[in-house]
Design a protein around this motif. Structure first.
Motif, PDB file in Angstrom:
ATOM      1  N   THR A  26       6.698  -1.770  -3.770  1.00 15.15           N
ATOM      2  CA  THR A  26       5.827  -2.403  -2.771  1.00 15.15           C
ATOM      3  C   THR A  26       4.844  -3.367  -3.413  1.00 15.15           C
ATOM      4  OG1 THR A  26       4.290  -0.522  -2.772  1.00 15.15           O
ATOM      5  CG2 THR A  26       6.016  -0.538  -1.068  1.00 15.15           C
TER       6      THR A  26
ATOM      7  N   ARG B 201       5.717  -3.522   2.752  1.00 14.62           N
ATOM      8  CA  ARG B 201       4.747  -3.884   1.714  1.00 14.62           C
ATOM      9  C   ARG B 201       3.813  -2.743   1.335  1.00 14.62           C
ATOM     10  NH1 ARG B 201       1.990  -9.164   3.920  1.00 14.62           N
ATOM     11  NH2 ARG B 201       0.426  -8.306   2.559  1.00 14.62           N
ATOM     12  N   GLY B 202       3.820  -1.677   2.092  1.00 14.43           N
ATOM     13  CA  GLY B 202       2.948  -0.540   1.832  1.00 14.43           C
ATOM     14  C   GLY B 202       3.372   0.645   2.680  1.00 14.43           C
ATOM     15  N   ILE B 203       2.561   1.690   2.663  1.00  9.68           N
ATOM     16  CA  ILE B 203       2.852   2.930   3.387  1.00  9.68           C
ATOM     17  C   ILE B 203       1.704   3.217   4.344  1.00  9.68           C
ATOM     18  CG2 ILE B 203       3.194   5.432   3.158  1.00  9.68           C
ATOM     19  CD1 ILE B 203       5.452   3.878   1.904  1.00  9.68           C
ATOM     20  N   PHE B 204       2.039   3.606   5.571  1.00  8.49           N
ATOM     21  CA  PHE B 204       1.035   4.063   6.527  1.00  8.49           C
ATOM     22  C   PHE B 204       1.543   5.347   7.160  1.00  8.49           C
ATOM     23  CE2 PHE B 204      -0.606   4.625  10.770  1.00  8.49           C
ATOM     24  CZ  PHE B 204      -1.964   4.489  10.566  1.00  8.49           C
TER      25      PHE B 204
ATOM     26  N   ASP C 132       3.345  -2.627   6.547  1.00 10.24           N
ATOM     27  CA  ASP C 132       3.441  -1.265   6.020  1.00 10.24           C
ATOM     28  C   ASP C 132       4.571  -0.496   6.702  1.00 10.24           C
ATOM     29  OD1 ASP C 132       1.276  -1.640   4.373  1.00 10.24           O
ATOM     30  OD2 ASP C 132      -0.152  -0.651   5.705  1.00 10.24           O
TER      31      ASP C 132
ATOM     32  N   GLU D 137      -9.603  -1.260   8.262  1.00  2.53           N
ATOM     33  CA  GLU D 137      -8.270  -1.880   8.329  1.00  2.53           C
ATOM     34  C   GLU D 137      -8.321  -3.176   9.138  1.00  2.53           C
ATOM     35  OE1 GLU D 137      -3.785  -1.369   7.953  1.00  2.53           O
ATOM     36  OE2 GLU D 137      -5.227   0.165   7.430  1.00  2.53           O
TER      37      GLU D 137
END
Length: 185
Positions: free
Chosen positions: A36, A80-83, A11, A154
């Motif tokens: 993503t 691959r994603g957002i955090f 992320d 998570e």
């Protein structure tokens, strides 16, 4: 350009207000979500995917803050994603930007359950239909306990989030988890 760190699950970790504000714009959020989830795409493919004729200015802003890279006419997300998190005391600008991004993300996915029920669920094999569903529970938690539940979730999902290649009989599953505390009385 803002530096975006990528964490152990791939992320992009956002800590600055500018990147959060840029991503909170619905078209940019949709572009980033497309990249993503499905990988690199051309400008034309992204315009079609998000339903906007001219996405170049949006892509350039995403590039400026370090969320997207460009190779010719192809664009790719940097992770691959957002955090991100809403920080504790201190930086009110980052707090406001994080809250705006959080709200934009919640609202951008509100259509997914209906879309799935109407278009996907009727076509599912029995095994997959039995595995799908909703977890809807009310419980008494402190703010600290709620953050801990999210962190534990998570950790629980980490082996699956880090999986690079599908295993036999696996499918890419979308999991939505809403943590919606009420306002205080």
């Amino acid at each position: 350009m803002t530096e975006v760190r990528v964490n152990e699950v791939g992320d992009m970790v956002l800590t600055g207000a500018e990147a959060m504000r840029v991503l909170a714009e619905p078209v940019r959020l949709a572009i980033t979500d497309r990249l993503t989830r499905h990988g690199a795409a051309t400008t034309a493919e992204l315009a079609e995917a998000v339903g906007v004729d001219d996405v170049v200015a949006h892509l350039e802003r995403l590039t400026e803050v370090g969320l997207v890279t460009r190779d010719g006419d192809t664009w790719e997300a940097c992770g691959r994603g957002i955090f991100f998190e809403i920080p504790e005391e201190g930086d009110e600008e980052v707090q406001q930007a994080a809250r705006a991004l959080s709200n934009a993300m919640l609202l951008s996915y509100e259509h997914l359950p209906r879309q799935w029920v109407e278009g996907t669920e009727p076509e599912l094999e029995l095994d997959w239909a039995r595995s799908a569903g909703l977890f809807n529970a009310g419980m008494w938690l402190t703010a600290e306990e709620l953050r801990k539940v999210q962190e534990d979730l998570e950790v629980l999902l980490m082996p699956y989030l880090q999986r690079k290649e599908p295993t036999p009989d696996s499918r890419r599953v979308r999991m939505l988890a809403y943590f919606l505390p009420p306002k205080s009385d």
